[in-house]
Design an enzyme around this catalytic site. Structure first.
Site, PDB file in Angstrom:
ATOM      1  CB  CYS A   1     -58.977  13.284 -52.566  1.00 33.90           C
ATOM      2  SG  CYS A   1     -59.606  12.790 -50.947  1.00 33.90           S
TER       3      CYS A   1
ATOM      4  CG  HIS B   1     -61.311   9.297 -51.116  1.00 32.75           C
ATOM      5  ND1 HIS B   1     -59.997   9.617 -51.413  1.00 32.75           N
ATOM      6  CD2 HIS B   1     -61.654   8.290 -51.976  1.00 32.75           C
ATOM      7  CE1 HIS B   1     -59.548   8.841 -52.368  1.00 32.75           C
ATOM      8  NE2 HIS B   1     -60.540   8.026 -52.740  1.00 32.75           N
TER       9      HIS B   1
ATOM     10  CB  CYS C   1     -65.658   7.651 -39.692  1.00 27.12           C
ATOM     11  SG  CYS C   1     -66.830   6.297 -39.439  1.00 27.12           S
TER      12      CYS C   1
ATOM     13  CB  CYS D   1     -37.561  29.518 -23.892  1.00 25.09           C
ATOM     14  SG  CYS D   1     -36.659  29.578 -22.316  1.00 25.09           S
TER      15      CYS D   1
ATOM     16  CB  CYS E   1     -36.561  33.323 -22.546  1.00 21.97           C
ATOM     17  SG  CYS E   1     -38.326  32.934 -22.613  1.00 21.97           S
TER      18      CYS E   1
ATOM     19  CB  CYS F   1      -5.620  14.938   9.013  1.00 18.24           C
ATOM     20  SG  CYS F   1      -7.288  15.586   8.665  1.00 18.24           S
TER      21      CYS F   1
ATOM     22  CB  CYS G   1     -15.935  29.453  -1.116  1.00 20.65           C
ATOM     23  SG  CYS G   1     -14.245  29.969  -0.781  1.00 20.65           S
TER      24      CYS G   1
ATOM     25  CB  CYS H   1      -6.165  18.692  10.652  1.00 23.75           C
ATOM     26  SG  CYS H   1      -5.536  18.886   8.970  1.00 23.75           S
TER      27      CYS H   1
ATOM     28  CG  HIS I   1      -4.848  28.345  -4.710  1.00 27.53           C
ATOM     29  ND1 HIS I   1      -4.094  27.486  -3.939  1.00 27.53           N
ATOM     30  CD2 HIS I   1      -5.504  27.569  -5.603  1.00 27.53           C
ATOM     31  CE1 HIS I   1      -4.291  26.245  -4.353  1.00 27.53           C
ATOM     32  NE2 HIS I   1      -5.139  26.264  -5.363  1.00 27.53           N
TER      33      HIS I   1
END
Length: 363
Positions: A10, A12, A18, A83, A104, A154, A164, A174, A189
């Site tokens: 430009c 300038h 500076c 990553c 990665c 109990c 687990c 108990c 289960h």
């Protein structure tokens, strides 16, 4: 005193010192790189990379500028992604953008499309929706993340210190066996008819007014969120298994077993962690899933995988001695192979549903 002047396209011109202070401020304080404009007020001409690098002399500023340029390049390229693992500086490149697992160089596997941990079988859009919901404190209770529960028999306080979910009350009077997730008896289960993984919609259907419906919706959310967070917690515990498994492998090698013969333990932990991660995301998928015949098959696959995963977790947490070595080895190998096959079957069924539009979602 003579001062060296520097200018850009430009026209300038300012003293070199500076320019150096101006550029340092833009880079270090504002994190700017490719959009640094001329120091002249109102001038929109950008300072090119070559000029910046020639004016900056501080190595720290130069390094920061190079990092900013690299990051800008990666962020603007759809085929590149950093990553997400903390402290990792690698960039992943792909040939096309898709929701796909990428690994990665640091061995972290994540979804390229969204950057989250690989979350099959749930899609990125639903995962983002779930995460936003979980971030809403009004729907999250403190007990979800708690590490303690009361024995259903109990009422003694039980602390979970492993992956687990088969719990045994330590109260000498108990000794109750129960499931950490649903607090029901552990014995059924493993049965095909037991539905620890399935939410009972009949409770929701019985809601008669707005308050009851709101309570039912919250209970449904807590049901799935509890199981999601439980598998997340178990996964953290099971990552710690690698250290104990390494010690066991070394002991077994001292008992005249070869390095190849003891690899079954590491493979088993790899499979266990993979199954835990898959199960964790199946509860996100299930939360938004509308009921139909295919969702019933999905829940059956989910329950089967969950049961096998819990059994494998139990095997790996047992003490391995010279006396039980052969028996444990056979059981662990059989179970991790079964877990692999059930995990594959579950994911293949979900992917087939995506291709054939089987899945409908709750808003």
């Amino acid at each position: 005193m003579f001062q060296l002047m520097t200018g850009i396209a430009c026209g300038h011109r300012f003293c070199t010192e500076c320019w150096r202070e101006y550029l340092t401020s833009k880079i270090m304080d504002q994190g700017m790189c490719q959009i640094i404009a001329c120091a002249a007020h109102g001038c929109d001409i950008l300072v090119d990379d070559q000029t910046v690098m020639s004016l900056i002399t501080d190595p720290k500023v130069k390094l920061k500028y190079q990092h900013l340029i690299t990051n800008s390049f990666v962020e603007c390229n759809r085929l590149l992604r950093w990553c997400p693992q903390p402290e990792c500086n690698y960039v992943i490149a792909v040939q096309y953008v898709d929701s796909q697992p990428v690994t990665c160089h640091c061995r972290h596997t994540f979804c390229f499309a969204c950057g989250e941990n690989w979350h099959d079988p749930v899609k990125c859009t639903l995962l983002r929706k779930w995460q936003k919901k979980c971030d809403d404190d009004s729907e999250t209770s403190n007990w979800i993340a708690a590490n303690t529960k009361e024995c259903p028999k109990c009422n003694a306080t039980i602390e979970k210190d492993g992956g687990c979910n088969h719990m045994v009350c330590k109260n000498q009077n108990c000794k109750s066996d129960f499931c950490w997730v649903c607090l029901g008896p552990w014995e059924p289960h493993g049965s095909s008819w037991y539905n620890c993984n399935r939410y009972d919609e009949r409770e929701a259907k019985s809601a008669r007014d707005a308050q009851e419906k709101s309570r039912a919706a919250l209970q449904r959310y807590l049901f799935y969120c509890n199981r999601y967070l439980n598998h997340m917690q178990s996964l953290k515990f099971e990552h710690k298994l690698y250290a104990s498994v390494k010690d066991k492998m070394e002991e077994m090698q001292q008992q005249n077993m070869s390095w190849i013969e003891v690899q079954f333990l590491k493979i088993a932990v790899d499979v266990l962690c993979q199954c835990r991660q898959t199960l964790m995301y199946t509860y996100v998928f299930a939360y938004y899933l509308k009921r139909n015949n295919q969702s019933a098959i999905f829940e059956h696959n989910q329950r089967d995988l969950e049961s096998a995963t819990e059994t494998l977790s139990e095997y790996l947490e047992r003490d391995i001695t010279q006396e039980n070595l052969l028996d444990i080895k056979q059981k662990v190998q059989d179970k991790y192979r079964y877990c692999e096959s059930r995990c594959k079957a579950l994911l293949e069924h979900v992917h087939e549903g995506y291709e054939k539009d089987w899945w409908e979602y709750i808003d």
